[in-house]
Design a protein around this motif. Structure first.
Motif, short mmCIF file in Angstrom:
data_model
loop_
_atom_site.label_atom_id
_atom_site.label_comp_id
_atom_site.label_asym_id
_atom_site.label_seq_id
_atom_site.Cartn_x
_atom_site.Cartn_y
_atom_site.Cartn_z
N HIS A 7 112.10 14.73 133.70
CA HIS A 7 112.70 15.74 133.40
C HIS A 7 112.19 17.04 134.12
CE1 HIS A 7 115.73 18.39 131.45
NE2 HIS A 7 114.38 19.19 130.93
N VAL A 8 110.81 17.07 133.79
CA VAL A 8 110.34 18.39 134.41
C VAL A 8 110.14 18.29 135.71
CG1 VAL A 8 108.12 19.72 134.39
CG2 VAL A 8 109.01 18.92 132.22
N LEU A 9 109.77 17.13 136.55
CA LEU A 9 109.72 17.06 138.01
C LEU A 9 111.07 17.12 138.39
CD1 LEU A 9 108.29 16.02 140.37
CD2 LEU A 9 108.95 13.73 139.65
N THR A 10 112.03 16.70 137.83
CA THR A 10 113.44 16.84 138.50
C THR A 10 113.93 18.39 138.38
OG1 THR A 10 114.17 14.60 137.74
CG2 THR A 10 115.79 16.32 138.19
N LEU A 11 113.58 19.05 137.26
CA LEU A 11 113.92 20.43 137.20
C LEU A 11 113.04 21.29 138.08
CD1 LEU A 11 114.40 21.21 133.50
CD2 LEU A 11 115.97 21.13 135.32
N ALA A 12 111.91 20.87 138.49
CA ALA A 12 110.94 21.43 139.41
C ALA A 12 111.50 21.42 140.92
CB ALA A 12 109.66 21.15 139.46
N CYS A 13 112.06 20.23 141.17
CA CYS A 13 112.68 19.88 142.71
C CYS A 13 113.88 20.71 142.79
CB CYS A 13 112.85 18.49 142.57
SG CYS A 13 111.52 17.38 142.66
N LEU A 14 114.49 20.64 141.68
CA LEU A 14 115.82 21.67 141.81
C LEU A 14 115.83 23.07 141.99
CD1 LEU A 14 118.41 19.70 139.16
CD2 LEU A 14 117.98 19.30 141.77
N TYR A 15 114.58 23.36 141.30
CA TYR A 15 114.38 25.09 141.17
C TYR A 15 113.57 25.16 142.67
CZ TYR A 15 115.94 26.94 137.12
OH TYR A 15 116.66 27.48 135.89
N GLY A 16 112.80 24.05 143.08
CA GLY A 16 112.15 24.36 144.41
C GLY A 16 113.18 24.43 145.60
N LEU A 17 114.29 23.59 145.33
CA LEU A 17 115.38 23.84 146.45
C LEU A 17 115.83 25.44 146.35
CD1 LEU A 17 117.76 20.59 146.05
CD2 LEU A 17 116.45 21.43 148.00
N MET A 18 116.25 25.80 145.21
CA MET A 18 116.51 27.35 144.92
C MET A 18 115.57 28.31 145.38
SD MET A 18 117.98 27.38 141.04
CE MET A 18 118.65 25.80 140.24
N ALA A 19 114.44 28.23 145.36
CA ALA A 19 113.21 28.93 145.92
C ALA A 19 113.00 28.77 147.47
CB ALA A 19 112.18 28.54 145.25
N LEU A 20 113.31 27.75 148.06
CA LEU A 20 113.34 27.41 149.57
C LEU A 20 114.51 28.43 150.00
CD1 LEU A 20 112.26 23.87 149.92
CD2 LEU A 20 111.02 25.79 150.43
N ALA A 21 115.68 28.14 149.21
CA ALA A 21 116.76 28.79 149.88
C ALA A 21 116.56 30.32 149.97
CB ALA A 21 117.92 28.49 148.91
N LEU A 22 116.01 30.86 148.62
CA LEU A 22 115.77 32.15 148.51
C LEU A 22 114.78 32.57 149.83
CD1 LEU A 22 116.12 35.06 147.47
CD2 LEU A 22 114.30 34.28 145.49
N ASN A 23 113.83 31.81 149.87
CA ASN A 23 112.84 32.06 150.89
C ASN A 23 113.27 32.26 152.51
OD1 ASN A 23 109.85 32.36 151.58
ND2 ASN A 23 110.39 30.37 152.64
N LEU A 24 114.58 31.62 152.57
CA LEU A 24 115.16 31.81 153.95
C LEU A 24 115.59 33.47 154.08
CD1 LEU A 24 117.52 28.82 153.79
CD2 LEU A 24 115.25 29.08 155.46
N PRO A 131 117.16 8.67 134.90
CA PRO A 131 116.19 9.83 135.29
C PRO A 131 115.07 9.46 136.23
CG PRO A 131 116.39 9.06 132.84
CD PRO A 131 117.13 7.81 133.76
N LEU A 132 114.77 8.39 136.53
CA LEU A 132 113.65 8.08 137.67
C LEU A 132 114.46 8.27 138.83
CD1 LEU A 132 110.90 7.14 138.72
CD2 LEU A 132 111.62 4.91 138.34
N ALA A 133 115.62 7.60 138.98
CA ALA A 133 116.54 7.75 140.26
C ALA A 133 116.68 9.28 140.64
CB ALA A 133 117.63 7.13 140.28
N PHE A 248 106.46 23.38 129.64
CA PHE A 248 105.54 22.85 128.95
C PHE A 248 105.01 23.89 127.61
CE2 PHE A 248 104.56 19.94 132.44
CZ PHE A 248 104.57 18.69 131.60
N VAL A 249 105.43 25.01 127.88
CA VAL A 249 105.04 25.97 126.65
C VAL A 249 105.69 25.77 125.42
CG1 VAL A 249 105.56 28.47 126.00
CG2 VAL A 249 104.12 27.87 128.23
N PRO A 250 107.09 25.26 125.46
CA PRO A 250 107.81 24.78 124.09
C PRO A 250 107.18 23.78 123.57
CG PRO A 250 109.39 25.14 125.97
CD PRO A 250 108.01 25.16 126.66
N LEU A 251 106.28 23.15 124.22
CA LEU A 251 105.43 22.15 123.37
C LEU A 251 104.53 22.75 122.38
CD1 LEU A 251 104.12 19.49 126.00
CD2 LEU A 251 105.94 19.25 124.61
N ALA A 252 104.10 24.05 122.61
CA ALA A 252 103.37 24.81 121.51
C ALA A 252 103.96 24.85 120.15
CB ALA A 252 102.82 26.09 121.99
N ARG A 253 105.31 24.78 120.11
CA ARG A 253 106.07 24.89 118.94
C ARG A 253 105.87 23.68 118.08
NH1 ARG A 253 112.39 24.69 120.00
NH2 ARG A 253 111.87 22.87 120.81
#
Length: 295
Positions: A7-24, A131-133, A248-253
């Motif tokens: 789940h974390v990896l997938t979100l990181a990829c999706l936000y990575g797309l957003m960040a790459l778009a903003l970088n343009l 999830p893996l796919a 990962f910070v929410p794990l501190a809860r």
């Protein structure tokens, strides 16, 4: 734990797309777009509205990209007679207008409740394999976007965008149409951001006005500034760091017995502290852009 990491990896990829778009826009062309999340929201809501209209998912995603690019044209036109800082404020206002519109469209956009039960691009697969796919799909999408972004940076168009950022007067003297360069960068960014938004909606099977909050834009800006705007590797590094802290910070809860409000404040505080440290000691980011200098 494995599913959480996916789940974390997938979100990181999706936000990575957003960040790459903003970088343009921000990294290459130096455009201060503080309403970047509007493009993401348009792509996400296209999937939701397309489901209500009975459209197939690919058509909804293409419609989202087209609508985001139309919004990009309107945003670019705002910048023709505005200085960069005023244009940044105007883009923030545009994103807020889009959020208010979908918030008050209870019929077509679901209003404050949003739209749920959205289709995903991998719904045909068994539920246990999705999830893996989706993580693999996210990795492929961000890798393709990173490769195309790097190729663009090395192209004549990429060099023109950097010249626009560093020496706009010189770019104009050399015959470049500054308005066209800004418009092209904005359109390319809008298309990638809308694709990220449609994938995010397909992954979460839900879209709401919370996707359009200004805090989301500044989260993506933090990824750029921490990693290094203008460099693909820096953008991806910043995305991994920020998304890692955010997830990962929410794990501190559970480990420390903290309340939800404390965890939320701790998460934003850590991201702010990392950003502040980078601004003080690595103002160009952890992996700054490599610019060629004249001998």
């Amino acid at each position: 734990m494995f599913d959480f990491c996916l789940h974390v990896l997938t979100l990181a990829c999706l936000y990575g797309l957003m960040a790459l778009a903003l970088n343009l826009q921000a990294g290459y062309a130096g455009l201060l777009n503080f309403g970047h999340i509007a493009f993401v929201g348009v792509g996400a809501y296209a999937v939701g509205i397309g489901r209500l209209a009975g459209w197939p998912l690919p058509l909804s995603m293409l419609a989202g990209v087209a609508c985001a690019m139309l919004l990009g044209v309107a945003v670019a036109r705002l910048g023709r007679n505005l200085a960069s800082d005023y244009w940044g404020i105007a883009t923030l206002a545009v994103a807020e207008i889009v959020r208010i519109v979908v918030l008050n469209q209870s019929g077509m956009a679901g209003g404050a409740q949003g739209i749920s039960a959205l289709p995903g691009p991998l719904d045909a697969l068994p539920e246990t394999a999705q999830p893996l796919a989706f993580a693999v799909l996210g990795l492929f999408a961000v890798a393709l976007a990173a490769w195309l972004s790097a190729r663009l940076a090395a192209s004549r168009f990429g060099r023109a965008l950097r010249l626009l950022r560093e020496q706009p007067a010189l770019a104009s003297c050399l015959g470049y149409d500054l308005g066209r360069l800004k418009r092209s960068a904005t359109l390319a960014s809008a298309a990638v951001a809308a694709l990220a938004g449609s994938l995010l909606a397909g992954y979460t099977h839900f879209v709401s006005p919370d996707y359009l909050l200004a805090a989301q834009t500044f989260l993506v800006w933090s990824m750029l500034m921490i990693g290094g705007a203008g460099r693909v590797a820096g953008v991806l590094l910043g995305t991994v760091l920020v998304q890692g802290v955010y997830s990962f910070v929410p794990l501190a809860r559970d480990l420390l017995g903290l309340g939800s409000e404390t965890v939320g404040a701790l998460r934003l505080g850590l991201i702010g502290a990392i950003l502040l440290l980078c601004l003080l000691w690595r103002s160009a980011g952890l992996l700054p852009e490599r610019l060629r200098t004249l001998p």
